[in-house]
Write a protein that holds these residues in place. Structure first.
Motif, PDB file in Angstrom:
ATOM      1  N   THR A  80       6.234 -21.441  11.747  1.00 52.22           N
ATOM      2  CA  THR A  80       6.594 -22.323  10.644  1.00 52.22           C
ATOM      3  C   THR A  80       8.104 -22.467  10.595  1.00 52.22           C
ATOM      4  OG1 THR A  80       6.780 -20.539   9.023  1.00 52.22           O
ATOM      5  CG2 THR A  80       4.616 -21.592   9.253  1.00 52.22           C
ATOM      6  N   CYS A  81       8.534 -23.658  10.297  1.00 48.74           N
ATOM      7  CA  CYS A  81       9.958 -23.930  10.112  1.00 48.74           C
ATOM      8  C   CYS A  81      10.055 -25.252   9.376  1.00 48.74           C
ATOM      9  CB  CYS A  81      10.672 -24.028  11.465  1.00 48.74           C
ATOM     10  SG  CYS A  81      12.440 -24.391  11.320  1.00 48.74           S
ATOM     11  N   SER A  82      10.836 -25.299   8.321  1.00 48.94           N
ATOM     12  CA  SER A  82      10.952 -26.560   7.586  1.00 48.94           C
ATOM     13  C   SER A  82      11.421 -27.681   8.505  1.00 48.94           C
ATOM     14  CB  SER A  82      11.877 -26.405   6.373  1.00 48.94           C
ATOM     15  OG  SER A  82      13.123 -25.870   6.773  1.00 48.94           O
ATOM     16  N   ALA A  83      12.345 -27.392   9.414  1.00 46.62           N
ATOM     17  CA  ALA A  83      12.798 -28.355  10.432  1.00 46.62           C
ATOM     18  C   ALA A  83      13.024 -29.736   9.831  1.00 46.62           C
ATOM     19  CB  ALA A  83      11.797 -28.397  11.590  1.00 46.62           C
ATOM     20  N   LEU A  84      13.739 -29.780   8.733  1.00 49.14           N
ATOM     21  CA  LEU A  84      13.870 -31.012   7.963  1.00 49.14           C
ATOM     22  C   LEU A  84      14.670 -32.114   8.658  1.00 49.14           C
ATOM     23  CD1 LEU A  84      14.487 -29.481   4.416  1.00 49.14           C
ATOM     24  CD2 LEU A  84      12.335 -30.325   5.379  1.00 49.14           C
ATOM     25  N   LYS A  85      15.619 -31.726   9.494  1.00 50.58           N
ATOM     26  CA  LYS A  85      16.447 -32.724  10.180  1.00 50.58           C
ATOM     27  C   LYS A  85      16.104 -32.785  11.661  1.00 50.58           C
ATOM     28  CE  LYS A  85      20.668 -32.544   7.378  1.00 50.58           C
ATOM     29  NZ  LYS A  85      22.131 -32.289   7.455  1.00 50.58           N
ATOM     30  N   ARG A  86      16.301 -33.967  12.207  1.00 53.39           N
ATOM     31  CA  ARG A  86      16.069 -34.142  13.646  1.00 53.39           C
ATOM     32  C   ARG A  86      16.919 -33.159  14.463  1.00 53.39           C
ATOM     33  NH1 ARG A  86      14.224 -38.954  16.651  1.00 53.39           N
ATOM     34  NH2 ARG A  86      14.643 -38.491  18.827  1.00 53.39           N
ATOM     35  N   ALA A  87      18.155 -32.933  14.027  1.00 53.28           N
ATOM     36  CA  ALA A  87      19.033 -32.005  14.749  1.00 53.28           C
ATOM     37  C   ALA A  87      18.447 -30.593  14.768  1.00 53.28           C
ATOM     38  CB  ALA A  87      20.425 -31.992  14.115  1.00 53.28           C
ATOM     39  N   TYR A  88      17.763 -30.193  13.693  1.00 62.98           N
ATOM     40  CA  TYR A  88      17.140 -28.867  13.657  1.00 62.98           C
ATOM     41  C   TYR A  88      15.978 -28.815  14.648  1.00 62.98           C
ATOM     42  CZ  TYR A  88      19.295 -28.849   8.940  1.00 62.98           C
ATOM     43  OH  TYR A  88      20.139 -28.946   7.872  1.00 62.98           O
ATOM     44  N   ARG A  89      15.206 -29.895  14.682  1.00 64.22           N
ATOM     45  CA  ARG A  89      14.064 -29.956  15.597  1.00 64.22           C
ATOM     46  C   ARG A  89      14.533 -29.966  17.046  1.00 64.22           C
ATOM     47  NH1 ARG A  89      12.614 -33.387  11.271  1.00 64.22           N
ATOM     48  NH2 ARG A  89      13.003 -35.306  12.443  1.00 64.22           N
ATOM     49  N   ALA A  90      15.701 -30.544  17.289  1.00 61.04           N
ATOM     50  CA  ALA A  90      16.253 -30.543  18.651  1.00 61.04           C
ATOM     51  C   ALA A  90      16.523 -29.120  19.116  1.00 61.04           C
ATOM     52  CB  ALA A  90      17.532 -31.380  18.711  1.00 61.04           C
ATOM     53  N   ILE A  91      16.884 -28.231  18.202  1.00 60.46           N
ATOM     54  CA  ILE A  91      17.150 -26.836  18.547  1.00 60.46           C
ATOM     55  C   ILE A  91      15.857 -26.088  18.842  1.00 60.46           C
ATOM     56  CG2 ILE A  91      18.021 -24.620  17.664  1.00 60.46           C
ATOM     57  CD1 ILE A  91      20.097 -26.327  16.041  1.00 60.46           C
ATOM     58  N   ILE A  92      14.842 -26.286  18.023  1.00 55.15           N
ATOM     59  CA  ILE A  92      13.628 -25.463  18.173  1.00 55.15           C
ATOM     60  C   ILE A  92      12.549 -26.100  19.038  1.00 55.15           C
ATOM     61  CG2 ILE A  92      14.020 -24.145  16.067  1.00 55.15           C
ATOM     62  CD1 ILE A  92      11.926 -25.919  14.695  1.00 55.15           C
ATOM     63  N   VAL A  93      12.542 -27.418  19.147  1.00 54.00           N
ATOM     64  CA  VAL A  93      11.567 -28.086  20.013  1.00 54.00           C
ATOM     65  C   VAL A  93      12.273 -28.593  21.262  1.00 54.00           C
ATOM     66  CG1 VAL A  93       9.909 -29.966  20.240  1.00 54.00           C
ATOM     67  CG2 VAL A  93      10.088 -28.741  18.069  1.00 54.00           C
ATOM     68  N   GLY A  94      13.317 -29.370  21.054  1.00 57.49           N
ATOM     69  CA  GLY A  94      14.135 -29.862  22.156  1.00 57.49           C
ATOM     70  C   GLY A  94      13.323 -30.466  23.276  1.00 57.49           C
ATOM     71  N   ASP A  95      13.627 -30.044  24.488  1.00 57.95           N
ATOM     72  CA  ASP A  95      12.934 -30.574  25.660  1.00 57.95           C
ATOM     73  C   ASP A  95      11.912 -29.573  26.196  1.00 57.95           C
ATOM     74  OD1 ASP A  95      14.627 -28.669  26.692  1.00 57.95           O
ATOM     75  OD2 ASP A  95      15.574 -29.987  28.159  1.00 57.95           O
ATOM     76  N   ARG A  96      11.356 -28.776  25.313  1.00 57.08           N
ATOM     77  CA  ARG A  96      10.335 -27.801  25.704  1.00 57.08           C
ATOM     78  C   ARG A  96       8.980 -28.528  25.744  1.00 57.08           C
ATOM     79  NH1 ARG A  96      13.941 -25.384  22.058  1.00 57.08           N
ATOM     80  NH2 ARG A  96      14.836 -23.426  22.803  1.00 57.08           N
ATOM     81  N   PRO A  97       8.465 -28.849  26.921  1.00 56.20           N
ATOM     82  CA  PRO A  97       7.266 -29.672  27.009  1.00 56.20           C
ATOM     83  C   PRO A  97       6.001 -29.025  26.447  1.00 56.20           C
ATOM     84  CG  PRO A  97       7.879 -28.861  29.177  1.00 56.20           C
ATOM     85  CD  PRO A  97       8.984 -28.472  28.239  1.00 56.20           C
ATOM     86  N   GLU A  98       5.976 -27.705  26.342  1.00 57.96           N
ATOM     87  CA  GLU A  98       4.771 -27.048  25.841  1.00 57.96           C
ATOM     88  C   GLU A  98       4.764 -26.882  24.328  1.00 57.96           C
ATOM     89  OE1 GLU A  98       7.755 -25.636  27.124  1.00 57.96           O
ATOM     90  OE2 GLU A  98       6.722 -24.365  28.537  1.00 57.96           O
ATOM     91  N   VAL A  99       5.777 -27.425  23.645  1.00 62.32           N
ATOM     92  CA  VAL A  99       5.880 -27.280  22.198  1.00 62.32           C
ATOM     93  C   VAL A  99       5.488 -28.580  21.507  1.00 62.32           C
ATOM     94  CG1 VAL A  99       7.413 -26.753  20.258  1.00 62.32           C
ATOM     95  CG2 VAL A  99       7.711 -25.551  22.435  1.00 62.32           C
ATOM     96  N   ALA A 100       4.546 -28.467  20.569  1.00 63.08           N
ATOM     97  CA  ALA A 100       4.114 -29.611  19.761  1.00 63.08           C
ATOM     98  C   ALA A 100       4.677 -29.460  18.352  1.00 63.08           C
ATOM     99  CB  ALA A 100       2.588 -29.689  19.709  1.00 63.08           C
ATOM    100  N   LEU A 101       4.976 -30.589  17.745  1.00 64.55           N
ATOM    101  CA  LEU A 101       5.497 -30.629  16.382  1.00 64.55           C
ATOM    102  C   LEU A 101       4.412 -31.159  15.458  1.00 64.55           C
ATOM    103  CD1 LEU A 101       8.068 -30.364  14.585  1.00 64.55           C
ATOM    104  CD2 LEU A 101       8.500 -32.781  15.105  1.00 64.55           C
ATOM    105  N   VAL A 102       4.084 -30.392  14.424  1.00 63.39           N
ATOM    106  CA  VAL A 102       3.127 -30.813  13.412  1.00 63.39           C
ATOM    107  C   VAL A 102       3.888 -30.951  12.096  1.00 63.39           C
ATOM    108  CG1 VAL A 102       1.098 -30.173  12.062  1.00 63.39           C
ATOM    109  CG2 VAL A 102       1.155 -29.714  14.531  1.00 63.39           C
ATOM    110  N   TYR A 103       3.843 -32.142  11.528  1.00 58.20           N
ATOM    111  CA  TYR A 103       4.537 -32.418  10.267  1.00 58.20           C
ATOM    112  C   TYR A 103       3.514 -32.512   9.150  1.00 58.20           C
ATOM    113  CZ  TYR A 103       6.945 -35.324   6.738  1.00 58.20           C
ATOM    114  OH  TYR A 103       7.448 -35.844   5.575  1.00 58.20           O
TER     115      TYR A 103
END
Length: 166
Positions: A80-103
């Protein structure tokens, strides 16, 4: 199928409940992102003061390290992560192909109602406006799975599983 899931949304959207259930359904590790906040961040939020980007950076980097550890070990995980900004998501998801984002998306009114009903959480209802003001909803190029939070947790998890192809 993606092996690591980041469950994001404003405080009170149900991230912890949904992510824990999702991790169980997937047989995956679970990390409550709030548990890796530096103590100073928690105290700041408890006092009703929104975090700055500088406050959030070490926290986001800790989550990214955990995700990278799971990836290196070939493990499945849900965080879990609030990941409210795109810049935050770039840090935790970035270009990691095995990571999915659920909003987990919900109206301010619904989420305020949920926050008012919960106990023993450090995030005061008074910070909800700052959460919504900070929120940059994920864009199509981030390939988010967007789920409305009006249903119950089991319905939300079932929808996420369906959309993941699990």
């Amino acid at each position: 199928m993606k092996t690591i899931i980041v469950v994001m949304g404003v405080s009170g959207s149900g991230k912890t409940t949904v992510a824990a259930m999702l991790a169980g359904a997937l047989g995956a590790r679970f990390l409550e992102g709030d548990d890796v906040h530096p103590r100073a961040n928690v105290e700041k939020m408890k006092s009703g003061t929104p975090l700055t980007d500088a406050d959030r950076l070490p926290w986001l980097q800790s989550i990214a390290r955990e995700i990278d550890d799971w990836r290196a070990q070939g493990e499945k995980g849900v965080v879990t992560c609030s990941a409210l900004k795109r810049a935050y998501r770039a840090i935790i998801v970035g270009d990691r192909p095995e990571v999915a984002l659920v909003y987990l998306r919900g109206s301010r009114e619904l989420i305020q109602h949920r926050m008012a009903a919960r106990h023993e959480h450090f995030m005061p209802v008074g910070l909800l406006d700052s959460q919504f003001a900070t929120l940059q909803q994920p864009e199509p190029d981030e390939h988010p799975i967007i789920v409305d939070v009006h249903g119950g947790p089991s319905d939300i998890v079932a929808e996420i599983m369906r959309r993941l192809g699990a």
